[in-house]
Write a protein that holds these residues in place. Structure first.
Motif, PDB file in Angstrom:
ATOM      1  N   THR A 312       0.847  -1.197   0.000  1.00  0.00           N
ATOM      2  CA  THR A 312       0.000   0.000   0.000  1.00  0.00           C
ATOM      3  C   THR A 312       0.878   1.241   0.000  1.00  0.00           C
ATOM      4  O   THR A 312       1.814   1.356   0.795  1.00  0.00           O
ATOM      5  N   ALA A 313       0.557   2.188  -0.880  1.00  0.00           N
ATOM      6  CA  ALA A 313       1.345   3.418  -0.966  1.00  0.00           C
ATOM      7  C   ALA A 313       1.166   4.261   0.292  1.00  0.00           C
ATOM      8  O   ALA A 313       0.072   4.310   0.871  1.00  0.00           O
ATOM      9  N   SER A 314       2.241   4.909   0.740  1.00  0.00           N
ATOM     10  CA  SER A 314       2.163   5.806   1.897  1.00  0.00           C
ATOM     11  C   SER A 314       3.227   6.884   1.755  1.00  0.00           C
ATOM     12  O   SER A 314       4.194   6.725   1.011  1.00  0.00           O
ATOM     13  N   THR A 315       3.032   7.988   2.466  1.00  0.00           N
ATOM     14  CA  THR A 315       3.971   9.100   2.438  1.00  0.00           C
ATOM     15  C   THR A 315       4.534   9.318   3.829  1.00  0.00           C
ATOM     16  O   THR A 315       3.773   9.388   4.802  1.00  0.00           O
ATOM     17  N   TRP A 316       5.845   9.424   3.925  1.00  0.00           N
ATOM     18  CA  TRP A 316       6.521   9.672   5.198  1.00  0.00           C
ATOM     19  C   TRP A 316       7.190  11.034   5.102  1.00  0.00           C
ATOM     20  O   TRP A 316       8.022  11.266   4.226  1.00  0.00           O
ATOM     21  N   GLU A 317       6.863  11.929   6.012  1.00  0.00           N
ATOM     22  CA  GLU A 317       7.373  13.297   5.973  1.00  0.00           C
ATOM     23  C   GLU A 317       8.257  13.582   7.185  1.00  0.00           C
ATOM     24  O   GLU A 317       8.019  13.048   8.275  1.00  0.00           O
TER      25      GLU A 317
END
Length: 416
Positions: A312-317
């Motif tokens: 599953t795609a995810s964004t880590w900032e």
């Protein structure tokens, strides 16, 4: 690490006083850490057995239920006036079966921490956890430490007692550092990077924080915690405390401990090594993972906490810390550098200010303004005098009284 002079938390050294299934004492059993630890134990009865539980005494029904499900030998409550209600709750749970021994009073958790077991999980909130921490270490128990305040306020006392590997940190950030540090030695480390969610007020300016309410501060976007810890996350005092804790646990200088904001709370902390490599420990936000490390190291507990779905795609900032809106981390570095009773003053003043804020007697920005004034008035400790428990208690008492005075003055001025 392996080449550090007597480190407190050492992933390379296993302090193992007993073999086989581990007997565990859980301090703060009815709180967030305690209940999640008990969930782990109940799911792995072949690996763990809880022999004792302690709690403040406000949730005796839950404590009695836990005692019966775990078949513990001893329960302890800090409030002696809770004993009648606890006996009634135990009667309801146990019926005709034999009940556990009851310890009661302010020293009950300390007595329980010294009892025969493999590991003491200290999940008590606040500096009242210092005496149980010292008791567990003196008795030769492995200490799974979620009560960061006891290390912070009693640093030299704790360090004097702890053997290499005897303390395993349970804070998500320090459990992450602990695991990442297993990739190298102390000489390899360039810096520690402690991550912060940023709390509910990430991105707000100091001016925008002036009007926030207790309800706003308690709405943490990631973690479900008690009110004091949640407000500490909103002010980022928790990060300041964690910087001090990391310094004490791993003997890394303050100027090599960095704080970065990571809203997703997936990466719990990182270690940057001299070769340019950074080792990050990452899991979905769930305290059962750090607890499992604390009570199970060097073993891994299967399915202790959820894992990522990498399909599953995810964004880590990651963002730099706004030290103007959140001055707590810089103040903590200053306090940690002073040492002595200064960390105890910082922690005690903060606890009083958080109580005042939650009661509507102090504005949000007033928390750190007041803590800063108390720390400044306290000044530098006498570095030539060894720290003692009475020193800590006296400093805390003064800091609490002074913080209450300043909070009351702030309230009066606001109403004038």
């Amino acid at each position: 690490m392996s080449d550090s002079p007597s480190p407190l938390a050492d992933p390379h050294t296993v302090f193992d006083p007993m073999d086989g299934r581990r007997d565990i004492v859980v301090l703060g059993a009815t709180g967030s850490i305690g209940t999640q630890a008990i969930d782990l134990v109940l799911r792995h009865p072949d690996r763990f057995r809880v022999t004792g539980l302690s709690a403040a005494g406000g949730r005796v029904g839950l404590l009695a239920e836990q005692a019966r499900r775990l078949r513990v030998e001893t329960v302890a409550v800090a409030r002696a006036d809770a004993v009648p209600a606890l006996r009634e709750a135990l009667d309801a749970e146990y019926g005709s079966e034999r009940r556990p021994e009851i310890l009661a009073g302010p020293d009950a958790a300390t007595e329980l921490a010294a009892s025969k077991c493999h590991t003491v999980l200290n999940g008590i909130t606040g500096s009242i956890g210092l005496a149980p921490t010292l008791a567990a270490l003196s008795a030769g128990r492995t200490l799974a430490l979620a009560n960061k305040e006891s290390l912070i306020v009693g640093g030299p006392l704790v360090k004097e007692l702890a053997a290499p590997g005897q303390i395993i940190p349970v804070d998500s950030e320090h459990a992450a550092l602990f695991q990442a540090l297993a990739s190298g030695t102390r000489a390899d480390v360039r810096k520690l990077v402690v991550t912060a969610s940023g709390g509910p007020f990430r991105g707000r300016t100091r001016q925008e924080l002036a009007q926030v309410t207790p309800e706003d501060a308690l709405a943490h976007p990631t973690w479900a915690m008690g009110p004091v810890i949640t407000v500490n996350s909103a002010t980022l005092v928790n990060k300041g405390l964690e910087v001090i804790e990391a310094h004490l646990l791993y003997d890394i200088p303050f100027d090599r401990i960095e704080v970065v904001v990571h809203p997703q709370s997936y990466v719990h902390s990182m270690v940057e090594f001299m070769d340019g490599s950074t080792i990050a420990q990452a899991t979905p936000p769930d305290m059962r993972g750090p607890i499992a490390v604390g009570i199970g190291w060097p073993g891994r507990i299967p399915d202790a906490a959820p894992a990522f779905d990498w399909s599953t795609a995810s964004t880590w900032e990651f963002f730099p810390l706004d030290t103007e809106a959140f001055p707590s981390v810089d103040l903590a570095r200053r306090v940690g550098g002073l040492g002595g009773t200064a960390p105890a003053v910082f922690n005690a003043a903060n606890e009083e200010c958080v109580d005042a804020f939650l009661a509507g007697r102090l504005p949000f920005n007033g928390i750190m303004d007041t803590v800063t004034q108390v720390v400044t008035e306290h000044g530098s400790p006498d570095g030539g005098t060894p720290l003692t428990v009475p020193d800590v208690l006296e400093a805390e008492s003064w800091a609490r009284a002074r913080a209450r005075e300043l909070a009351a003055k702030s309230t009066a001025e606001a109403r004038a």
